[in-house]
Scaffold this motif. Structure first.
Motif, mmCIF file in Angstrom:
data_model
loop_
_atom_site.group_PDB
_atom_site.id
_atom_site.type_symbol
_atom_site.label_atom_id
_atom_site.label_comp_id
_atom_site.label_asym_id
_atom_site.label_seq_id
_atom_site.Cartn_x
_atom_site.Cartn_y
_atom_site.Cartn_z
ATOM 1 N N ALA A 162 0.827 -1.202 0.000
ATOM 2 C CA ALA A 162 0.000 0.000 0.000
ATOM 3 C C ALA A 162 0.867 1.260 0.000
ATOM 4 O O ALA A 162 0.558 2.228 -0.701
ATOM 5 C CB ALA A 162 -0.932 -0.006 1.215
ATOM 6 N N PHE A 163 1.949 1.242 0.774
ATOM 7 C CA PHE A 163 2.835 2.408 0.829
ATOM 8 C C PHE A 163 3.421 2.702 -0.545
ATOM 9 O O PHE A 163 3.324 3.825 -1.042
ATOM 10 C CB PHE A 163 3.962 2.182 1.842
ATOM 11 N N SER A 164 4.018 1.694 -1.183
ATOM 12 C CA SER A 164 4.680 1.939 -2.462
ATOM 13 C C SER A 164 3.677 2.324 -3.542
ATOM 14 O O SER A 164 3.940 3.208 -4.355
ATOM 15 C CB SER A 164 5.502 0.725 -2.893
ATOM 16 N N LEU A 165 2.521 1.693 -3.552
ATOM 17 C CA LEU A 165 1.489 2.048 -4.512
ATOM 18 C C LEU A 165 1.033 3.494 -4.309
ATOM 19 O O LEU A 165 0.869 4.247 -5.263
ATOM 20 C CB LEU A 165 0.296 1.102 -4.363
ATOM 21 N N CYS A 166 0.857 3.883 -3.062
ATOM 22 C CA CYS A 166 0.338 5.218 -2.779
ATOM 23 C C CYS A 166 1.354 6.329 -3.020
ATOM 24 O O CYS A 166 0.969 7.473 -3.225
ATOM 25 C CB CYS A 166 -0.240 5.273 -1.366
ATOM 26 N N VAL A 167 2.640 6.003 -3.023
ATOM 27 C CA VAL A 167 3.620 7.002 -3.449
ATOM 28 C C VAL A 167 3.330 7.368 -4.904
ATOM 29 O O VAL A 167 3.306 8.546 -5.275
ATOM 30 C CB VAL A 167 5.067 6.494 -3.277
ATOM 31 N N GLY A 168 3.078 6.351 -5.732
ATOM 32 C CA GLY A 168 2.747 6.599 -7.134
ATOM 33 C C GLY A 168 1.461 7.380 -7.298
ATOM 34 O O GLY A 168 1.375 8.299 -8.110
ATOM 35 N N ILE A 169 0.447 7.030 -6.520
ATOM 36 C CA ILE A 169 -0.823 7.755 -6.588
ATOM 37 C C ILE A 169 -0.621 9.200 -6.120
ATOM 38 O O ILE A 169 -1.138 10.144 -6.722
ATOM 39 C CB ILE A 169 -1.903 7.045 -5.756
ATOM 40 N N GLY A 170 0.145 9.375 -5.060
ATOM 41 C CA GLY A 170 0.416 10.721 -4.553
ATOM 42 C C GLY A 170 1.164 11.573 -5.557
ATOM 43 O O GLY A 170 0.929 12.782 -5.666
ATOM 44 N N LEU A 171 2.068 10.967 -6.314
ATOM 45 C CA LEU A 171 2.790 11.707 -7.350
ATOM 46 C C LEU A 171 1.837 12.239 -8.412
ATOM 47 O O LEU A 171 2.059 13.314 -8.964
ATOM 48 C CB LEU A 171 3.840 10.805 -8.016
ATOM 49 N N ALA A 172 0.799 11.470 -8.703
ATOM 50 C CA ALA A 172 -0.170 11.891 -9.711
ATOM 51 C C ALA A 172 -1.007 13.063 -9.213
ATOM 52 O O ALA A 172 -1.514 13.846 -10.005
ATOM 53 C CB ALA A 172 -1.075 10.727 -10.075
ATOM 54 N N GLY A 173 -1.129 13.174 -7.913
ATOM 55 C CA GLY A 173 -1.882 14.271 -7.327
ATOM 56 C C GLY A 173 -3.140 13.784 -6.641
ATOM 57 O O GLY A 173 -3.955 13.107 -7.260
ATOM 58 N N VAL A 174 -3.263 14.072 -5.384
ATOM 59 C CA VAL A 174 -4.451 13.725 -4.613
ATOM 60 C C VAL A 174 -4.793 14.892 -3.699
ATOM 61 O O VAL A 174 -3.917 15.623 -3.246
ATOM 62 C CB VAL A 174 -4.253 12.450 -3.748
ATOM 63 N N THR A 175 -6.080 15.041 -3.460
ATOM 64 C CA THR A 175 -6.517 16.055 -2.510
ATOM 65 C C THR A 175 -6.451 15.459 -1.104
ATOM 66 O O THR A 175 -6.312 14.241 -0.935
ATOM 67 C CB THR A 175 -7.969 16.485 -2.802
ATOM 68 N N ARG A 176 -6.576 16.284 -0.111
ATOM 69 C CA ARG A 176 -6.581 15.778 1.269
ATOM 70 C C ARG A 176 -7.762 14.855 1.514
ATOM 71 O O ARG A 176 -7.640 13.847 2.213
ATOM 72 C CB ARG A 176 -6.606 16.937 2.258
ATOM 73 N N ARG A 177 -8.882 15.174 0.914
ATOM 74 C CA ARG A 177 -10.074 14.329 1.058
ATOM 75 C C ARG A 177 -9.818 12.954 0.443
ATOM 76 O O ARG A 177 -10.156 11.927 1.035
ATOM 77 C CB ARG A 177 -11.272 14.996 0.392
ATOM 78 N N GLN A 178 -9.214 12.931 -0.754
ATOM 79 C CA GLN A 178 -8.896 11.661 -1.390
ATOM 80 C C GLN A 178 -7.884 10.873 -0.562
ATOM 81 O O GLN A 178 -7.983 9.648 -0.462
ATOM 82 C CB GLN A 178 -8.341 11.883 -2.793
ATOM 83 N N MET A 179 -6.925 11.559 0.026
ATOM 84 C CA MET A 179 -5.943 10.890 0.876
ATOM 85 C C MET A 179 -6.641 10.193 2.046
ATOM 86 O O MET A 179 -6.325 9.053 2.378
ATOM 87 C CB MET A 179 -4.902 11.887 1.386
ATOM 88 N N LEU A 180 -7.586 10.885 2.648
ATOM 89 C CA LEU A 180 -8.327 10.308 3.768
ATOM 90 C C LEU A 180 -9.153 9.103 3.312
ATOM 91 O O LEU A 180 -9.127 8.039 3.953
ATOM 92 C CB LEU A 180 -9.235 11.370 4.402
ATOM 93 N N ILE A 181 -9.853 9.238 2.197
ATOM 94 C CA ILE A 181 -10.704 8.151 1.708
ATOM 95 C C ILE A 181 -9.862 6.923 1.353
ATOM 96 O O ILE A 181 -10.203 5.790 1.723
ATOM 97 C CB ILE A 181 -11.541 8.613 0.493
ATOM 98 N N ILE A 182 -8.759 7.125 0.656
ATOM 99 C CA ILE A 182 -7.900 6.006 0.265
ATOM 100 C C ILE A 182 -7.293 5.345 1.505
ATOM 101 O O ILE A 182 -7.269 4.118 1.621
ATOM 102 C CB ILE A 182 -6.806 6.471 -0.722
ATOM 103 N N SER A 183 -6.819 6.150 2.448
ATOM 104 C CA SER A 183 -6.204 5.601 3.661
ATOM 105 C C SER A 183 -7.210 4.799 4.484
ATOM 106 O O SER A 183 -6.890 3.701 4.971
ATOM 107 C CB SER A 183 -5.612 6.723 4.509
ATOM 108 N N VAL A 184 -8.409 5.316 4.635
ATOM 109 C CA VAL A 184 -9.434 4.596 5.396
ATOM 110 C C VAL A 184 -9.846 3.317 4.666
ATOM 111 O O VAL A 184 -10.050 2.274 5.297
ATOM 112 C CB VAL A 184 -10.654 5.506 5.679
ATOM 113 N N THR A 185 -9.934 3.374 3.340
ATOM 114 C CA THR A 185 -10.270 2.183 2.560
ATOM 115 C C THR A 185 -9.250 1.079 2.793
ATOM 116 O O THR A 185 -9.597 -0.070 3.079
ATOM 117 C CB THR A 185 -10.348 2.514 1.056
ATOM 118 N N VAL A 186 -7.968 1.425 2.699
ATOM 119 C CA VAL A 186 -6.912 0.426 2.910
ATOM 120 C C VAL A 186 -6.945 -0.077 4.352
ATOM 121 O O VAL A 186 -6.801 -1.272 4.600
ATOM 122 C CB VAL A 186 -5.531 1.002 2.520
#
Length: 180
Positions: free
Chosen positions: A17-41
């Motif tokens: 999840a960490f390595s995948l989310c570095v890639g997702i974060g590079l693409a750009g995420v809002t704080r809301r998306q960060m929260l939703i993705i983190s809670v989902t995982v």
């Protein structure tokens, strides 16, 4: 199982999840998306060991491979789309965030937590506090997901316009690794 061993196990399960989310974060995420993705995982990393504990190994191994392939193909698709948008130039590169549908979040959560399902099979055979173990795995995975998103977002803002290209390449690479 000692608490230190549990934390090490949880950290190992959270590395995908960490390595995948570095890639997702590079693409750009809002704080809301960060929260939703983190809670989902986090939720999937709690649910999957519990499901593994209750499910049979045969069914889990069949579901595990199919879910991993589907999740990997989703990552390859998202990464390729990001690379294509960057290479093409134009209006798609102006989009600064990745958008996940509910189904995309389910596939993301499933793909990064399939190893936790396997751990659940093992936990069923051992004398462990299952709720404490699953909860710890979920919290650590959620924290690692948020850390990966934050790191990717920070590096993305530092790198600039090519961050989406790098993030896409990371997602394609991780997806390909999960398939093969």
């Amino acid at each position: 199982m000692s608490f230190a061993a549990l934390i090490i196990l949880a950290a190992a399960l959270g590395t995908d999840a960490f390595s995948l989310c570095v890639g997702i974060g590079l693409a750009g995420v809002t704080r809301r998306q960060m929260l939703i993705i983190s809670v989902t995982v986090l939720v999937f990393h709690i649910f999957m060991p519990l499901a593994g504990w209750f499910a049979g190994e045969f069914a889990g191994s069949k579901l595990g491979r199919a879910a991993s392939v589907i999740g990997a193909l989703l990552l390859v698709y998202l990464g390729a789309r990001m690379i294509w948008a960057t290479m093409r130039g134009g209006r798609d590169t102006e989009i600064k965030t990745v958008n996940f549908t509910t189904w995309g979040l389910v596939l993301l959560g499933t793909s990064v937590s399939m190893d936790a399902l396997s751990v659940g099979f093992t936990l069923g055979a051992r004398q462990v506090n299952l709720l404490l173990t699953a909860g710890t795995i979920g919290i650590v995975a959620g924290a690692m997901t948020a850390s990966g998103l934050i790191l990717g977002r920070f590096v993305g803002s530092w790198v600039g316009g090519r961050a989406q290209l790098l993030g896409g390449a990371i997602l394609v690479g991780i997806g390909a690794k999960l398939i093969f």
